[in-house]
Design a protein around this motif. Structure first.
Motif, PDB file in Angstrom:
ATOM      1  N   PRO A 133     -11.811  25.670  -4.483  1.00  0.00           N
ATOM      2  CA  PRO A 133     -12.592  25.036  -5.560  1.00  0.00           C
ATOM      3  C   PRO A 133     -11.942  25.122  -6.930  1.00  0.00           C
ATOM      4  O   PRO A 133     -11.967  24.136  -7.690  1.00  0.00           O
ATOM      5  N   GLU A 134     -11.341  26.269  -7.262  1.00  0.00           N
ATOM      6  CA  GLU A 134     -10.769  26.426  -8.597  1.00  0.00           C
ATOM      7  C   GLU A 134      -9.488  25.620  -8.808  1.00  0.00           C
ATOM      8  O   GLU A 134      -9.034  25.438  -9.938  1.00  0.00           O
ATOM      9  N   LEU A 135      -8.890  25.107  -7.722  1.00  0.00           N
ATOM     10  CA  LEU A 135      -7.668  24.305  -7.829  1.00  0.00           C
ATOM     11  C   LEU A 135      -7.879  22.862  -7.386  1.00  0.00           C
ATOM     12  O   LEU A 135      -6.937  22.095  -7.288  1.00  0.00           O
ATOM     13  N   ARG A 136      -9.144  22.489  -7.154  1.00  0.00           N
ATOM     14  CA  ARG A 136      -9.440  21.145  -6.701  1.00  0.00           C
ATOM     15  C   ARG A 136      -9.260  20.143  -7.847  1.00  0.00           C
ATOM     16  O   ARG A 136      -9.784  20.330  -8.942  1.00  0.00           O
ATOM     17  N   PRO A 137      -8.525  19.045  -7.623  1.00  0.00           N
ATOM     18  CA  PRO A 137      -8.267  18.084  -8.698  1.00  0.00           C
ATOM     19  C   PRO A 137      -9.446  17.143  -8.920  1.00  0.00           C
ATOM     20  O   PRO A 137     -10.316  16.982  -8.055  1.00  0.00           O
ATOM     21  N   SER A 138      -9.466  16.502 -10.059  1.00  0.00           N
ATOM     22  CA  SER A 138     -10.501  15.503 -10.343  1.00  0.00           C
ATOM     23  C   SER A 138     -10.265  14.221  -9.555  1.00  0.00           C
ATOM     24  O   SER A 138     -11.214  13.522  -9.212  1.00  0.00           O
ATOM     25  N   LEU A 139      -8.994  13.903  -9.287  1.00  0.00           N
ATOM     26  CA  LEU A 139      -8.647  12.693  -8.548  1.00  0.00           C
ATOM     27  C   LEU A 139      -8.387  13.046  -7.095  1.00  0.00           C
ATOM     28  O   LEU A 139      -7.532  13.882  -6.800  1.00  0.00           O
ATOM     29  N   LYS A 140      -9.080  12.433  -6.184  1.00  0.00           N
ATOM     30  CA  LYS A 140      -9.025  12.806  -4.775  1.00  0.00           C
ATOM     31  C   LYS A 140      -7.709  12.454  -4.101  1.00  0.00           C
ATOM     32  O   LYS A 140      -7.430  12.903  -2.982  1.00  0.00           O
ATOM     33  N   ASN A 141      -6.886  11.610  -4.737  1.00  0.00           N
ATOM     34  CA  ASN A 141      -5.581  11.272  -4.162  1.00  0.00           C
ATOM     35  C   ASN A 141      -4.470  12.203  -4.651  1.00  0.00           C
ATOM     36  O   ASN A 141      -3.283  11.908  -4.495  1.00  0.00           O
ATOM     37  N   GLN A 142      -4.837  13.316  -5.245  1.00  0.00           N
ATOM     38  CA  GLN A 142      -3.902  14.333  -5.720  1.00  0.00           C
ATOM     39  C   GLN A 142      -4.172  15.622  -4.952  1.00  0.00           C
ATOM     40  O   GLN A 142      -5.327  15.997  -4.738  1.00  0.00           O
ATOM     41  N   ALA A 143      -3.111  16.305  -4.521  1.00  0.00           N
ATOM     42  CA  ALA A 143      -3.298  17.461  -3.642  1.00  0.00           C
ATOM     43  C   ALA A 143      -3.926  18.656  -4.348  1.00  0.00           C
ATOM     44  O   ALA A 143      -4.712  19.393  -3.754  1.00  0.00           O
ATOM     45  N   GLN A 144      -3.623  18.831  -5.608  1.00  0.00           N
ATOM     46  CA  GLN A 144      -4.031  20.052  -6.306  1.00  0.00           C
ATOM     47  C   GLN A 144      -4.142  19.770  -7.796  1.00  0.00           C
ATOM     48  O   GLN A 144      -3.478  18.878  -8.320  1.00  0.00           O
ATOM     49  N   ARG A 145      -4.966  20.537  -8.468  1.00  0.00           N
ATOM     50  CA  ARG A 145      -5.088  20.415  -9.920  1.00  0.00           C
ATOM     51  C   ARG A 145      -3.751  20.724 -10.596  1.00  0.00           C
ATOM     52  O   ARG A 145      -3.011  21.609 -10.171  1.00  0.00           O
ATOM     53  N   PHE A 146      -3.430  19.975 -11.640  1.00  0.00           N
ATOM     54  CA  PHE A 146      -2.230  20.240 -12.430  1.00  0.00           C
ATOM     55  C   PHE A 146      -2.308  21.665 -12.967  1.00  0.00           C
ATOM     56  O   PHE A 146      -3.301  22.037 -13.595  1.00  0.00           O
ATOM     57  N   PRO A 147      -1.284  22.506 -12.737  1.00  0.00           N
ATOM     58  CA  PRO A 147      -1.411  23.924 -13.065  1.00  0.00           C
ATOM     59  C   PRO A 147      -1.395  24.246 -14.550  1.00  0.00           C
ATOM     60  O   PRO A 147      -1.968  25.261 -14.965  1.00  0.00           O
ATOM     61  N   ALA A 148      -0.732  23.395 -15.361  1.00  0.00           N
ATOM     62  CA  ALA A 148      -0.598  23.674 -16.806  1.00  0.00           C
ATOM     63  C   ALA A 148      -0.056  25.087 -17.023  1.00  0.00           C
ATOM     64  O   ALA A 148      -0.556  25.859 -17.833  1.00  0.00           O
ATOM     65  N   ARG A 149       1.011  25.405 -16.275  1.00  0.00           N
ATOM     66  CA  ARG A 149       1.607  26.737 -16.333  1.00  0.00           C
ATOM     67  C   ARG A 149       3.118  26.621 -16.165  1.00  0.00           C
ATOM     68  O   ARG A 149       3.604  26.047 -15.197  1.00  0.00           O
ATOM     69  N   GLY A 150       3.833  27.140 -17.138  1.00  0.00           N
ATOM     70  CA  GLY A 150       5.281  27.141 -17.034  1.00  0.00           C
ATOM     71  C   GLY A 150       5.854  25.738 -16.957  1.00  0.00           C
ATOM     72  O   GLY A 150       5.461  24.832 -17.690  1.00  0.00           O
ATOM     73  N   VAL A 151       6.777  25.546 -16.028  1.00  0.00           N
ATOM     74  CA  VAL A 151       7.481  24.273 -15.875  1.00  0.00           C
ATOM     75  C   VAL A 151       6.620  23.224 -15.173  1.00  0.00           C
ATOM     76  O   VAL A 151       6.863  22.027 -15.299  1.00  0.00           O
ATOM     77  N   ASN A 152       5.612  23.633 -14.412  1.00  0.00           N
ATOM     78  CA  ASN A 152       4.722  22.712 -13.690  1.00  0.00           C
ATOM     79  C   ASN A 152       5.475  21.882 -12.654  1.00  0.00           C
ATOM     80  O   ASN A 152       5.480  20.646 -12.684  1.00  0.00           O
ATOM     81  N   VAL A 153       6.124  22.570 -11.708  1.00  0.00           N
ATOM     82  CA  VAL A 153       6.833  21.900 -10.623  1.00  0.00           C
ATOM     83  C   VAL A 153       5.896  20.942  -9.890  1.00  0.00           C
ATOM     84  O   VAL A 153       4.804  21.329  -9.480  1.00  0.00           O
ATOM     85  N   ARG A 154       6.334  19.709  -9.729  1.00  0.00           N
ATOM     86  CA  ARG A 154       5.511  18.727  -9.021  1.00  0.00           C
ATOM     87  C   ARG A 154       5.704  18.818  -7.509  1.00  0.00           C
ATOM     88  O   ARG A 154       4.752  18.864  -6.751  1.00  0.00           O
TER      89      ARG A 154
END
Length: 339
Positions: A133-154
């Motif tokens: 739940p804490e990493l669930r994205p707003s857009l359902k076609n995205q695997a995970q919430r954007f981390p907004a941490r460090g380099v943010n590897v995609r």
């Protein structure tokens, strides 16, 4: 097409890379806190990590070891039948292939070695990532919430191995697994110094370049994709603020035109961040680009000379007595390595 009437399309994409590290806790902190990856599982001495847009459970397996280097690299096939076809092709060509069970993040796989003794595996069954739940994205076609941490590897993009005989490795991957060669380097003496192979519309999923000391099974770098050139420039600031040594870049390669930045993770492995996926090869009948010795001696796309450590630093470290110096006359292969 390697004499085939139809291309072999059984390999879907690069699935994951296993890095060995003698400093597992420090390497883990680097990939989580600085690279912005997410831990998604543990098994024995290994930790599974992922970029925020990787659809599988993980793309980097970080394993504690007495040394650094590549543990293995893995490719997912397009189906269960495709997996069996590639296993049959490997065995028909005389290569030893073994089943491997109990994998973290995916099902049963088959393992084999290339002509340079690097370990590879292919698999079909995999675990799709289910974000908590804490990493669930707003857009359902995205695997995970954007981390907004460090380099943010995609996502994981590609890797680069070293090989004593680059041509033998290229022919192995083309004939048994169906990879296409998009670019290569041929020296004046006819030997092959570099090759870039793809199973997708990306311009390359991995590369092999010549090992300067005659030592098989060595590893040059792993690359993670960011969204843009600007993201790579921002990554340079993130590395700077975290005290991470920047080896070279940001800059642009001539081969494959990748915008790049290289650092070392604490275990000694070279890590690249790049916008490598920005260039696609859509032509089904793409003609391999061959770079000559004279062309490669010009350096990178905008004139940057390849840094000396590209000749001397790879993993695992060289054996005692081999030294850590540039082989005389082998400056060209280092120009081609960085992609």
């Amino acid at each position: 097409m390697n004499g085939q009437d139809e291309p072999i399309l059984d390999i879907a994409h690069l699935g994951h890379v296993e890095l060995l590290t003698p400093k597992p806790e420090e390497s883990l902190r680097f990939f989580v806190d600085v690279m912005g990856m997410t831990e998604s599982g543990r098994q024995g001495d290994s930790v599974l990590l992922r970029g925020w847009d990787d659809y599988e459970r993980g793309s980097l397996l970080l394993t504690a070891s007495s040394t650094s280097g590549l543990g293995h690299a893995a490719f997912r096939t397009r189906s269960a039948a495709a997996l069996e076809r590639r296993v049959a092709a490997l065995r028909a060509a005389g290569h030893e292939v073994t089943r491997h069970e109990g994998n973290l993040g995916h099902g049963m796989s088959y393992r084999f070695r290339d002509p340079d003794n690097h370990l590879f595996e292919i698999y079909w069954d995999t675990e799709w990532y289910e974000a908590p739940p804490e990493l669930r994205p707003s857009l359902k076609n995205q695997a995970q919430r954007f981390p907004a941490r460090g380099v943010n590897v995609r996502r994981l993009d590609h890797f680069n191995c070293l090989a004593v005989d680059v041509r033998a490795c290229r022919e192995f991957f083309q004939s048994t697994l169906g990879f296409r060669c998009t670019e290569r380097i041929e020296l004046n003496d006819g030997s092959e110094a570099g090759m870039w192979l793809t199973a997708t519309n990306k311009s390359y999923d991995f590369a092999f370049t010549r090992e300067a000391h005659g030592i098989p099974g060595r590893f040059h770098h792993v690359t993670f994709a960011l969204d843009s050139r600007e993201a790579i420039l921002q990554a340079a600031d993130v590395f700077l603020e975290n005290g991470v040594f920047i080896e070279t870049g940001p800059h642009k390669h001539a081969v494959q035109q990748t915008f790049f930045l290289y650092v070392y993770e604490p275990g000694g492995n070279r890590v690249e961040v790049a916008n490598a996926g920005a260039r696609l090869v859509l032509a089904p009948d793409w003609k391999t680009i061959t770079w000559t010795e004279e062309e490669r001696k010009k350096g990178q796309a905008w004139g940057l000379r390849t840094i000396e450590s590209f000749h001397t630093h790879s993993t695992p470290p060289l054996p005692d007595g081999k030294g850590d110096e540039t082989v005389p006359g082998d400056d060209l292969s280092a120009e081609g390595i960085a992609s």
